[in-house]
Design a protein around this motif. Structure first.
Motif, short mmCIF file in Angstrom:
data_model
loop_
_atom_site.label_atom_id
_atom_site.label_comp_id
_atom_site.label_asym_id
_atom_site.label_seq_id
_atom_site.Cartn_x
_atom_site.Cartn_y
_atom_site.Cartn_z
N ASP A 84 -60.29 60.98 11.41
CA ASP A 84 -61.47 61.69 11.91
C ASP A 84 -62.50 62.00 10.82
O ASP A 84 -63.66 62.22 11.11
CB ASP A 84 -61.06 63.00 12.60
CG ASP A 84 -60.53 62.75 14.01
OD1 ASP A 84 -60.92 61.73 14.62
OD2 ASP A 84 -59.71 63.56 14.49
N TYR A 113 -57.80 52.04 14.85
CA TYR A 113 -57.12 53.34 14.87
C TYR A 113 -55.66 53.22 14.43
O TYR A 113 -55.18 53.95 13.56
CB TYR A 113 -57.22 53.94 16.28
CG TYR A 113 -56.47 55.25 16.42
CD1 TYR A 113 -56.95 56.40 15.81
CD2 TYR A 113 -55.28 55.33 17.15
CE1 TYR A 113 -56.26 57.60 15.91
CE2 TYR A 113 -54.59 56.52 17.26
CZ TYR A 113 -55.09 57.65 16.64
OH TYR A 113 -54.40 58.83 16.73
N ARG A 161 -58.62 69.12 20.84
CA ARG A 161 -58.09 67.77 20.82
C ARG A 161 -57.06 67.55 21.94
O ARG A 161 -56.66 66.43 22.20
CB ARG A 161 -57.40 67.51 19.47
CG ARG A 161 -58.26 66.83 18.47
CD ARG A 161 -57.46 66.40 17.26
NE ARG A 161 -57.11 67.52 16.40
CZ ARG A 161 -55.84 67.90 16.16
NH1 ARG A 161 -54.84 67.26 16.72
NH2 ARG A 161 -55.61 68.91 15.36
N GLY A 215 -65.26 62.63 16.28
CA GLY A 215 -64.75 61.64 15.32
C GLY A 215 -65.93 60.99 14.63
O GLY A 215 -66.94 60.68 15.27
N LYS A 227 -70.98 62.33 9.87
CA LYS A 227 -71.20 62.02 11.28
C LYS A 227 -72.66 61.71 11.55
O LYS A 227 -72.99 60.84 12.32
CB LYS A 227 -70.73 63.20 12.16
CG LYS A 227 -70.88 62.95 13.66
CD LYS A 227 -69.95 61.84 14.13
CE LYS A 227 -70.19 61.46 15.59
NZ LYS A 227 -69.67 60.10 15.87
N HIS A 268 -55.82 62.84 17.22
CA HIS A 268 -57.13 62.81 16.54
C HIS A 268 -58.25 62.84 17.58
O HIS A 268 -58.07 62.37 18.69
CB HIS A 268 -57.28 61.53 15.71
CG HIS A 268 -56.29 61.43 14.60
ND1 HIS A 268 -55.14 60.67 14.72
CD2 HIS A 268 -56.28 61.99 13.37
CE1 HIS A 268 -54.46 60.78 13.59
NE2 HIS A 268 -55.12 61.57 12.76
N PHE A 269 -59.41 63.31 17.14
CA PHE A 269 -60.58 63.26 18.02
C PHE A 269 -60.92 61.81 18.37
O PHE A 269 -61.30 61.50 19.49
CB PHE A 269 -61.78 63.94 17.36
CG PHE A 269 -61.73 65.43 17.47
CD1 PHE A 269 -61.95 66.06 18.69
CD2 PHE A 269 -61.44 66.22 16.36
CE1 PHE A 269 -61.89 67.45 18.80
CE2 PHE A 269 -61.37 67.60 16.47
CZ PHE A 269 -61.60 68.21 17.69
N MET A 270 -60.78 60.94 17.39
CA MET A 270 -61.13 59.54 17.67
C MET A 270 -60.27 58.99 18.81
O MET A 270 -60.77 58.33 19.72
CB MET A 270 -60.95 58.68 16.42
CG MET A 270 -61.34 57.22 16.67
SD MET A 270 -60.92 56.18 15.27
CE MET A 270 -61.57 54.60 15.82
#
Ligand code: F6R
Length: 364
Positions: free
Chosen positions: A352, A341, A2, A152, A359, A7-9
């Motif tokens: 995430d 977000y 990351r 994400g 996913k 966050h990944f998002m």
């Protein structure tokens, strides 16, 4: 993995200028300013009708694509969500091109729809992110996006890369069908290549969006409005918000408001209006005034000109760079992603790994 992101998002939202540039680099040839698609063993110029099938965010990308393909190439496009399409078993046009859009390339309903179209003799094109996926293997024409792994659960960078490929496909189709001359093609290429910088300017407004998220977080319902290609953007904005902040949200075509949803408007329902200045701006603004006249609280997302004209009296405004209408959907994806977000951060939800979501949806 990351890096410095929480966050990944968030990381994936901020990667968009880079990955969109990466994707574009394989669909436009800088040297002669032309649009280029991978080799194909069928004649693109013979395509008279298209069918687009996808789910979720990929479906909204497809809807934007429909506006572009019909506008530039004048090829009629049917579009449906995969779960409806596959059981509807629609009759398909002779010599038609069926296009499937999927980040994972494995979504069960989309794959079933692809196989149905193949069995019906359609030419199969697929816009996918995972190059080793089933859809990638089964397509006649693979149009890869180059977004890199998306971790994400809420899709962000795959969406803008899908849009970049769809814009290139629409332009190429227009060129081979004789509806777009060299000068127009060069102009499209020029605007597409402006997208990464415009995405960067959009990302510069991260702090402004973070600062206003508390205005949206208490809401139970949020409406998103847009017109033309910004209508699917409204639906995408609503999907992002519901997925990660669990606030009920709906995207509506601006002009459809008065046919029902306007009954919902009061001071507790924020209305997010996506309206870049351009040919459809005035129309959307007049729909926005109808909301305001009923006490509705508006968040207007537009460029400086648009905000100068219509920003007064809004609950909040989000300024985007002034861009050509072709790349507006890519650029306006950023504020709706960031808004979802930051609202999720205010609410403290798991960005995430939102509840109940996976996913890749490999069951129907
Ligand atoms: C939304 C989201 C989902 C996917 C949908 C299709 O943020 O991630 O709506 O877009 O499940 O997935 P793919 O594109 O992998 O077919």
């Amino acid at each position: 993995e990351r890096g410095n992101y929480r966050h990944f998002m968030q990381k994936e939202i901020f990667e968009q200028p880079t990955v969109v540039a990466q994707t574009l680099s394989s669909y436009v040839r800088q040297a002669d300013q032309t649009v280029a698609l991978p080799q194909m063993d069928f004649d693109l110029s013979s395509i008279e009708r298209m069918t687009i099938v996808a789910c979720g965010t990929s479906y909204y990308a497809g809807m934007v694509g429909k506006y572009w393909i019909e506008e530039f190439a004048r090829v009629p496009v049917d579009i449906d969500v995969a779960s409806e399409f596959r059981y509807r078993e629609p009759p398909l046009p002779k010599g038609g091109l069926a296009l499937f859009i999927s980040q994972s390339g494995e979504t069960a309903d989309t794959l079933a729809a692809l196989r149905y179209c193949k069995a019906q003799g359609q030419t199969i094109a697929a816009i996918v992110n995972v190059p080793t996926s089933t859809m990638a293997r089964e397509a006649d024409l693979l149009l890869p996006i180059h977004a890199g792994p998306e971790i994400g659960v809420a899709s962000t960078k795959a969406f803008t890369c899908q849009l970049a490929v769809l814009a290139a496909l629409a332009a190429k189709l227009a060129v081979v069908k004789g509806g777009m001359d060299r000068a127009e093609e060069q102009e499209v290429v020029r605007h597409l290549l402006e997208a990464p910088a415009a995405l960067n300017s959009a990302l510069d407004h991260d702090d402004d969006i973070a600062a206003m998220a508390h205005l949206i977080a208490p809401a139970r319902d949020v409406l998103y409005l847009g017109r033309g290609p910004d209508y699917p953007m409204a639906m995408e904005g609503a999907l992002k918000l519901k997925e990660i902040s669990y606030i009920h949200a709906e995207g509506y075509a601006s002009g459809e408001m008065k046919h029902g949803p306007i009954a919902l408007i009061d001071e507790h329902v924020p209305v997010i209006v996506i309206a870049p200045s351009g040919p459809l701006f005035e129309k959307t603004v007049s729909n926005m005034q109808e909301v305001r006249a009923r006490g509705g609280k508006i968040v207007l997302i537009s460029d400086r000109e648009g905000l100068e004209e219509a920003g007064e009296g809004c609950l909040a405004t989000i300024e985007m760079p002034r861009v050509h209408p072709l790349i507006a959907p890519l650029v306006y994806a950023v504020p709706v992603q960031l808004l979802a977000y930051h609202v999720a951060l205010v609410k403290g939800t798991d960005v995430d790994q939102p509840r109940n979501l996976a996913k890749s949806v490999t069951v129907e």
